[in-house]
Design an enzyme around this catalytic site. Structure first.
Site, short mmCIF file in Angstrom:
data_model
loop_
_atom_site.label_atom_id
_atom_site.label_comp_id
_atom_site.label_asym_id
_atom_site.label_seq_id
_atom_site.Cartn_x
_atom_site.Cartn_y
_atom_site.Cartn_z
N ASN A 167 -46.73 45.83 40.01
CA ASN A 167 -48.04 46.93 40.03
C ASN A 167 -48.89 45.84 40.08
O ASN A 167 -49.55 44.77 38.99
CB ASN A 167 -47.54 47.09 38.66
CG ASN A 167 -47.29 48.26 38.14
OD1 ASN A 167 -47.77 49.44 38.49
ND2 ASN A 167 -45.71 48.62 38.30
N GLU A 168 -49.89 45.70 41.18
CA GLU A 168 -50.28 44.76 41.67
C GLU A 168 -51.95 44.87 40.81
O GLU A 168 -51.86 45.86 40.18
CB GLU A 168 -50.84 44.84 43.50
CG GLU A 168 -49.31 44.54 44.43
CD GLU A 168 -49.32 43.46 44.16
OE1 GLU A 168 -49.46 42.45 43.53
OE2 GLU A 168 -48.62 42.69 45.21
N PRO A 169 -52.39 43.55 40.90
CA PRO A 169 -53.81 43.53 40.15
C PRO A 169 -54.71 44.97 40.11
O PRO A 169 -54.74 45.19 41.22
CB PRO A 169 -55.29 42.97 40.47
CG PRO A 169 -53.59 41.57 40.99
CD PRO A 169 -52.69 42.11 41.56
#
Ligand code: GLP
Length: 630
Positions: A167-169
């Site tokens: 869950n990237e930025p």
């Protein structure tokens, strides 16, 4: 309190900055054995109740020691996993399940192949589904979790961008299992595993933040100094979709399980005077004052009593008197860390210098875990040591062959082939050798394991680069020693394991050179990182040699590797660099073809360190290389 206990809301005064409960353990071994013991307890309890346990699992280096401990419990203490159902967080998109870097294969190699979990109980997102059915496949994954009764305990690691799973930025709190695009930093971090950033997949399938938060219990593990900053932001900062791990603050049963290095930026560890009384020893005073100076952007000598009071460091003044006196004391301490004579200044009074004057010249060993590490971190210092007449040896601990792209080996073999043809040299075997390399490269493909020949050639290419870079730092080719530590030659990134042979080899080198000074790194990295194992080989070798007389007179200086820089308050020797020296360092770094962006950026970090010293009120240098004493 145990790790799996519900944290509730009660917190000690010291933990009041922490919005997610954090348990600090001495090291990952201790943390993992405690967590594994508790997971085993849960599994057994459910066995007694004839129920299943649903575990959410993670990949990466972080959980590896936890999995090793589960395997040990299975083998030695008969822990059965028959009633365990697992769901993995994520998987790269586009990799077959037997690809060496697929999380599917990782999980089999690191855990599933060694325990008795039924195959049908294992769930990992399918990275091979085509784009048109990704959406359905993700919905199905969510449904499976639900049908299993939800996740009882979700294990997490944390990426350098603060991601959990992938869950990237930008990932929202309610996101569910889906396909995402990987962040640049994440791809860079995975570059070594994939033998080059270009080979790292661009997409992955990951459980969403919402999926993760639906688990009944969350334990996020983090080891090593490289994770310290992001852990602090996630635990103490605001809840934000820039850092998906910060959403754990919204969960009522989440724990960060961190080792000492990863906890080092938490307020209770880093700025302890803000959360209670501290013992005001010299080091602590220096830490508080440099922090205050940076925070207020005011040079040390201009801090006044009110500044101390307003920033929560007033207690220091009650113990040490007026700001004026404290300022001068700390100013001198910081000033004395600066030296242009990293090997000691012969004939000078060394009472306030980081390194002793005699003997001169000194025998100095610079240990470089991977071929480019030392040059990227301390080219300027090496240059000074050589110029100042010391006997310097650069010890390259591992061959680095895994980092060299196929293209470089291919180029080399092609040139060799053409040269052999050009000079009509068909009898010496050069031509056959070159052809064999080219065939092997083609046969193995982008991700296949390098045959020994190829691996060897890649190591030779790097040797040439190291010698070139060392030459720029003033070192003769004979001053570069290649250790080729066996653990590296037999292993792969994230799976390396130190052996007695590595320690023995290091011990032989130390005994042969009997150094007065050693430069080393790896003391703060993740426990399974290559740099850590290299460091441990030195530490264990020194332990074996501790009764030799030269050991008592040997100083070990620690440098930081590529990802992190040293805070001003940690620096014990600051070696300044002129603009020319910095250019020279950049030139040396550029000799490495397989260098990562992080390493290229090391000169920028040296400039940042210099700016910070300048801000404290020290002289204004172009750049500074920083060291801590062991
Ligand atoms: C990857 C994984 C994460 C993991 C992170 C950190 O991005 N998808 O689940 O937490 O890497 O990896 P490491 O544990 O190797 O530092």
């Amino acid at each position: 309190m145990s790790i799996l206990d519900s944290p509730g809301k009660q917190q000690t005064q010291k933990e009041r900055y922490e919005k997610t409960r954090s348990v600090i353990v001495k090291d990952s071994t201790m943390g993992c054995s405690q967590l594994a013991g508790e997971v085993a307890g849960l599994i057994r309890q459910r066995q007694g109740e004839k129920k299943n346990v649903v575990l959410g699992l993670a990949t990466g280096s972080t959980p590896v020691p936890f999995y090793r401990e589960l395997i040990r419990l299975h083998r030695e203490e008969g822990l059965s996993f028959q009633n365990v159902i697992t769901f993995n967080l994520d998987e790269y998109h586009g990799l077959q399940s037997d690809h060496r870097e697929s999380y599917n294969r990782f999980m089999r190699e690191q855990l599933f192949d060694h325990i008795d979990i039924p195959n049908g109980n294992i769930n990992i997102p399918d990275g091979t589904v085509s784009l048109d059915v990704v959406y359905e496949s993700c919905l199905e994954y969510e449904k499976k979790i639900e049908d299993a009764g939800g996740i009882d305990l979700q294990i997490l690691g944390i990426g350098r961008t603060g991601h959990i799973g992938f869950n990237e930025p930008g990932s929202s709190r309610d996101s569910r299992t889906r396909m995402i695009t990987l962040d640049r930093i994440t791809r860079r971090d995975a570059a070594a595993d994939f033998l080059g950033e270009a080979n790292v997949p661009r997409n992955a399938i990951t459980m969403g933040v919402g999926t993760i938060l639906s688990a009944k219990r969350l334990v996020l593990m983090a080891w090593g100094g490289n994770k310290a900053e992001i852990v602090q932001e996630a635990v103490e900062g605001e809840v934000t979709d820039r850092i998906s791990a910060s959403f754990l603050q919204d969960h009522d049963n989440a724990t960060f399980l961190v080792d000492e290095a990863a906890s080092s930026q938490l307020t209770r560890i880093n700025l302890p005077w803000l959360v209670g009384s501290v013992k005001w020893e010299a080091k602590m005073i220096q830490r508080a004052v440099t922090w205050l100076s940076h925070r207020l952007e005011k040079p040390i000598l201009r801090l006044v009593d009110e500044d101390y009071n307003e920033c929560g460091a007033g207690e220091l003044l009650t113990v040490s008197g007026r700001a004026y006196n404290v300022n001068i004391g700390v100013f001198d301490m910081v000033k004395h860390t600066i030296t242009g004579w990293p090997g000691g200044k012969p004939g000078a009074d060394d009472a306030h210098r980081p390194e002793r004057a005699s003997p001169h010249p000194k025998r100095v060993l610079i240990f470089s875990p991977e071929p480019s590490d030392a040059v990227a971190s301390l080219a300027g210092t090496i240059h000074r040591l050589v110029e100042q007449g010391h006997e310097v040896k650069l010890i390259v601990q591992t061959s680095g062959g895994l980092r060299v792209p196929d293209l470089a080996a291919q180029k080399f073999a092609s040139v060799l082939l053409e040269v052999a043809e050009l000079i009509g040299d068909t009898s010496s075997g050069k031509e056959d050798y070159a052809r064999e390399i080219l065939v092997q490269l083609q046969e193995k493909g982008a991700f296949g394991d390098d045959p020994e020949n190829v691996r060897h050639l890649k190591a030779l290419i790097l040797r040439g680069e190291v010698r070139d870079a060392a030459g720029i730092c003033g070192l003769d080719p004979e001053a570069v020693v290649f250790q080729d530590l066996p653990f590296y030659e037999k292993g792969r990134y994230r799976q390396f394991q130190l052996t007695d042979a590595d320690v023995e080899q290091t011990s032989r080198i130390l005994a042969e050179y009997q150094p007065h000074q050693i430069y080393a790194t790896g003391h703060l990295a993740d426990p399974s990182a290559l740099q850590t194992l290299c460091y441990r080989s030195i530490e264990q070798a020194m332990e074996q040699l501790k009764d030799e007389t030269w050991v008592a007179d040997c100083r070990v200086w620690l440098y930081r590797g590529k990802e992190s820089e040293m805070n001003s308050n940690e620096i014990e020797m600051a070696v300044p660099m002129s603009p020319d020296q910095l250019d020279l360092k950049r030139e040396a770094i550029r000799k490495f073809q397989s260098i990562s962006q992080d390493e290229l950026d090391s000169s920028v970090r040296n400039q940042t360190t210099a700016r910070r010293y300048d801000q404290l009120g020290m002289a204004e240098y172009e750049a500074i290389e920083a060291f801590q004493r062991h």
